[in-house]
Design an enzyme around this catalytic site. Structure first.
Site, PDB file in Angstrom:
ATOM      1  CB  SER A   1      -9.030  -1.201   4.458  1.00  0.00           C
ATOM      2  OG  SER A   1      -9.746  -2.305   3.942  1.00  0.00           O
TER       3      SER A   1
ATOM      4  NE  ARG B   1      -3.719  -2.399   0.202  1.00  0.00           N
ATOM      5  CZ  ARG B   1      -3.458  -3.573  -0.403  1.00  0.00           C
ATOM      6  NH1 ARG B   1      -2.384  -3.685  -1.187  1.00  0.00           N
ATOM      7  NH2 ARG B   1      -4.251  -4.597  -0.250  1.00  0.00           N
TER       8      ARG B   1
ATOM      9  CD  GLU C   1      -5.315  -0.044   3.237  1.00  0.00           C
ATOM     10  OE1 GLU C   1      -5.897  -0.238   2.150  1.00  0.00           O
ATOM     11  OE2 GLU C   1      -5.093  -0.957   4.046  1.00  0.00           O
TER      12      GLU C   1
END
Length: 294
Positions: free
Chosen positions: A216, A167, A286
């Site tokens: 998320s 990510r 995130e």
């Protein structure tokens, strides 16, 4: 003074309507360029000290209540085209949605891009964040991407140039991804559709898709699933102001009505604190948090 650009330029532009959480302040300027050339020219005209941020669908973003002190770039229809350039390769505009990319791949018989159906964002965001789900990531399909740097220079960056990790990419701050080339593998359209249907059903069953949320919240730490750590720390349903940890999926924060961005961020930090106390694991955000506190 900034020259009048080719495209739509809005001063003091509210960002809450453009992000999934429906909270946060305004941008000093919101620019929706008419073309890549217009974007490059506009960025060249900006003083070096002006911050620039690209905004896609706003699905993975907390805009703080004091707003964004700079320019937000939003790519519109001119950047939303997707086309097959050979039997297994798609050329995608930076503003194209994951649904459009995966559907175009299906129609062209290109497998390996089904996971993009499950990520509520645009190609530009996928490339910047190495977006992923259901066992696949953008690094698995990316060939290269076209970017306009903060300086206004245009470059094509290969996969190896992006320094992908989980990510995360090393794309420079202020750079705007205006296009990307994705490569999959030959597949049967019916089988591709079946996999997309499976992914959609799984998301619908497990995630609070009909809430004001941000996807998320925390990255999965090595050897752990973030939602399990949050649940084990007793945070399911935990609330701060109008923000709440989802009862349906504990790695999602939701705006139950009138939450401020400060509520949402404070809730995330409280979850991080409780998880650290319970398990010793320090969760990493995130969701991107931008702008200034009010």
């Amino acid at each position: 003074m900034i020259p009048e650009p080719e495209g739509k330029l809005t001063a003091n532009a509210p960002l809450a309507p453009l992000v999934w959480f429906k909270s946060g302040g305004a941008a000093d300027l919101l620019f929706e360029p008419a073309s890549a050339e217009a974007l490059a020219s506009f960025l060249r005209s900006l003083p070096d000290w002006v911050p620039v941020m690209a905004l896609g669908l706003g699905s993975n973003l907390i805009v703080r209540d004091g707003g964004f002190p700079g320019v937000v770039v939003r790519l519109g229809k001119a950047f939303a085209k997707v086309e097959a350039i050979d039997e297994i390769t798609l050329r995608c505009g930076g503003g194209a949605s994951g649904i459009l990319v995966s559907s175009t791949a299906r129609d062209a018989g290109i497998a390996g891009m089904e996971f993009l159906r499950s990520i509520p964002g645009t190609v530009g965001g996928f490339v910047r964040m190495n977006g992923g789900a259901y066992g696949s990531e953008v690094k698995d399909i990316l060939v290269d991407c076209d970017v306009v740097l903060r300086s206004g220079e245009r470059h094509t960056l290969a996969l190896a140039d992006l320094g992908y990790t989980y990510r995360h990419s090393e794309l420079p701050d202020g750079a705007v991804v205006i296009g990307a080339t994705f490569r999959g593998r030959p597949g049967d359209p019916a089988a591709i559709q079946a996999e997309m249907d499976r992914i959609s059903a799984s998301r619908e069953a497990s995630q609070p898709l009909r809430s004001k949320t941000g996807g998320s919240t925390f990255k999965n730490p090595d050897g752990h699933k973030a939602w399990q750590l949050v649940d084990a720390a007793g945070c399911r349903g935990l609330a701060v102001g109008g923000a709440q940890v989802s009862e349906k999926h504990t790695n999602f924060l939701i705006n139950t009505g009138e939450a401020t961005s400060a509520d949402i961020e404070a809730l995330g930090e409280e979850v991080r604190r409780r998880v650290k106390d319970k398990s010793g694991v320090e969760l990493q955000w995130e969701i991107q948090r931008v702008g200034v506190m009010k």
